[in-house]
Design a protein around this motif. Structure first.
Motif, PDB file in Angstrom:
ATOM      1  N   ARG A 158      39.345  31.347  28.264  1.00 44.69           N
ATOM      2  CA  ARG A 158      40.171  31.604  29.076  1.00 44.69           C
ATOM      3  C   ARG A 158      41.575  31.431  28.456  1.00 44.69           C
ATOM      4  O   ARG A 158      42.398  32.488  28.318  1.00 44.69           O
ATOM      5  CB  ARG A 158      39.948  30.706  30.289  1.00 44.69           C
ATOM      6  N   GLU A 159      41.898  30.201  27.879  1.00 42.60           N
ATOM      7  CA  GLU A 159      43.227  30.089  27.339  1.00 42.60           C
ATOM      8  C   GLU A 159      43.764  30.934  26.025  1.00 42.60           C
ATOM      9  O   GLU A 159      44.817  31.303  26.063  1.00 42.60           O
ATOM     10  CB  GLU A 159      43.414  28.683  26.918  1.00 42.60           C
TER      11      GLU A 159
ATOM     12  N   THR B  76      41.695  38.436  32.258  1.00 42.25           N
ATOM     13  CA  THR B  76      40.700  37.115  31.820  1.00 42.25           C
ATOM     14  C   THR B  76      39.410  37.193  32.516  1.00 42.25           C
ATOM     15  O   THR B  76      38.379  37.065  31.873  1.00 42.25           O
ATOM     16  CB  THR B  76      41.651  36.069  31.787  1.00 42.25           C
ATOM     17  N   THR B  77      39.362  37.265  33.711  1.00 36.82           N
ATOM     18  CA  THR B  77      38.103  37.288  34.685  1.00 36.82           C
ATOM     19  C   THR B  77      37.105  38.060  34.343  1.00 36.82           C
ATOM     20  O   THR B  77      35.959  37.871  34.001  1.00 36.82           O
ATOM     21  CB  THR B  77      38.533  37.133  35.883  1.00 36.82           C
ATOM     22  N   PHE B  78      37.582  39.505  34.406  1.00 37.16           N
ATOM     23  CA  PHE B  78      36.749  40.625  34.082  1.00 37.16           C
ATOM     24  C   PHE B  78      36.571  41.078  32.828  1.00 37.16           C
ATOM     25  O   PHE B  78      35.305  41.619  32.533  1.00 37.16           O
ATOM     26  CB  PHE B  78      37.236  41.880  34.943  1.00 37.16           C
TER      27      PHE B  78
ATOM     28  N   LEU C  97      46.891  35.618  24.691  1.00 33.08           N
ATOM     29  CA  LEU C  97      47.230  36.956  23.993  1.00 33.08           C
ATOM     30  C   LEU C  97      48.037  37.749  24.961  1.00 33.08           C
ATOM     31  O   LEU C  97      48.112  39.012  24.582  1.00 33.08           O
ATOM     32  CB  LEU C  97      45.877  37.599  23.567  1.00 33.08           C
ATOM     33  N   GLY C  98      48.373  37.204  26.055  1.00 34.64           N
ATOM     34  CA  GLY C  98      48.997  38.407  27.156  1.00 34.64           C
ATOM     35  C   GLY C  98      48.271  38.840  28.307  1.00 34.64           C
ATOM     36  O   GLY C  98      48.666  39.586  29.096  1.00 34.64           O
TER      37      GLY C  98
END
Length: 318
Positions: free
Chosen positions: A202-203, A215-217, A208-209
């Protein structure tokens, strides 16, 4: 007054008694260690023997049924009239009712369960999660017969107030309520799968923007896909095996139709109907109960094997 020889003899006796007691304890400990594996094997075998017993019972009684009714006629027949003067035993109406009710349930539980899992895993704070998750899991503790009466006395009249053409008993209402019932299963298992994804992934995506949603999908859900799919398959298995909701709310009409507004019967509801006393022992309808139960067993077995395969095939280790 005791002499030194008497004391020595007494000490020797005490030493021998201590040695004998330790030897007895050691023998008892060794015997226990030898018995424990045997006891554990017996306990572990109970579930296996129970499954074997169930399979044997279903097969033995189903074979007797298929001696009276051709197996091809059973699995391809679209008419089920077990109490007619000319009885017919086509299982397709029951399979159709089971499949349609399960599809409706998953259309309700799938999106809601997955979105709930995403919120609890990725967006909710610890305080909110500790509050919402127990409330969500309360749904799993409600007896299914309560869900059945809820579907019959509340959901069905509500649907009929909007769509008057819907019957008093129909497959739509129990399908919706079954979906509500299995939401906690899908939400809980999917959340566990997403929580197992390392925070470093996640981080890295955020660094990376990527946004939280991206991030979730694009990171979390693909990484937890095996667990999410397994939760869906297990949810389908739960819907296929549901009994009381469909028995109460879907009626007992053995219709082979795709119309979800009509009354339909599932395999579990048929088993309840037949086992209620209408079938004398030794009759064809009595043996049909075991043939339908065997079909249901195969359905749920396939679903469980599919869940295990998906879990192993798409599992990602970090």
């Amino acid at each position: 007054m005791a002499t030194s020889s008497d004391l020595n003899k007494k000490n020797a006796v005490n030493v021998r008694e201590m040695i004998a007691e330790k030897k007895k304890k050691r023998n008892f400990s060794n015997l226990t260690e030898k018995m424990i594996p045997t006891i554990l094997i017996i306990i572990a075998s109970i579930s296996i023997l129970t499954t074997v017993g169930i399979i044997y019972t279903l097969l033995a009684e189903s074979i007797e049924f298929f001696r009276r009714v051709p197996i091809w006629e059973f699995f391809t027949g679209t008419v089920l009239k077990p109490l007619s003067q000319t009885p017919e035993f086509g299982v397709l109406p029951l399979i159709m009712g089971t499949v349609i009710s399960s599809i409706i349930a998953m259309l309700v539980a799938g999106p809601i369960g997955l979105m709930s899992a995403i919120y609890l895993s990725e967006y909710a704070s610890d305080k909110v999660r500790r509050t919402i998750k127990p409330l969500l899991e309360i749904l799993a503790g409600i007896p299914t017969i309560v869900y059945g009466f809820f579907a019959f006395t509340f959901v069905t009249p509500l649907i009929r107030s909007v769509f008057p053409e819907v019957g008093a008993t129909n497959i739509l209402s129990p399908g919706i309520v079954m979906g509500v019932m299995i939401i906690p299963m899908i939400a809980s298992l999917s959340e566990d799968a997403m929580n197992s994804v390392p925070n470093a992934m996640r981080e890295g995506a955020l660094a990376l923007g990527a946004t939280k949603l991206e991030t979730t999908f694009r990171v979390v859900i693909p990484a937890a896909l095996s667990g999410i799919i397994s939760s869906f398959v297990l949810g389908i298995s739960r819907a296929i095996g549901e009994t009381m909701i469909v028995t109460i709310a879907s009626g007992s009409s053995k219709n082979f139709t795709f119309d979800i507004t009509q009354s339909m019967q599932t395999m579990t509801a048929y088993i309840v109907e037949v086992s209620g006393g209408d079938a004398p022992a030794g009759s064809t309808i009595y043996y049909s109960l075991y043939a339908v139960a065997l079909t249901l067993f195969v359905f749920t077995l396939i679903m469980n094997l599919l869940a295990r395969y998906i879990s192993r095939r798409f599992r990602e280790e970090y």
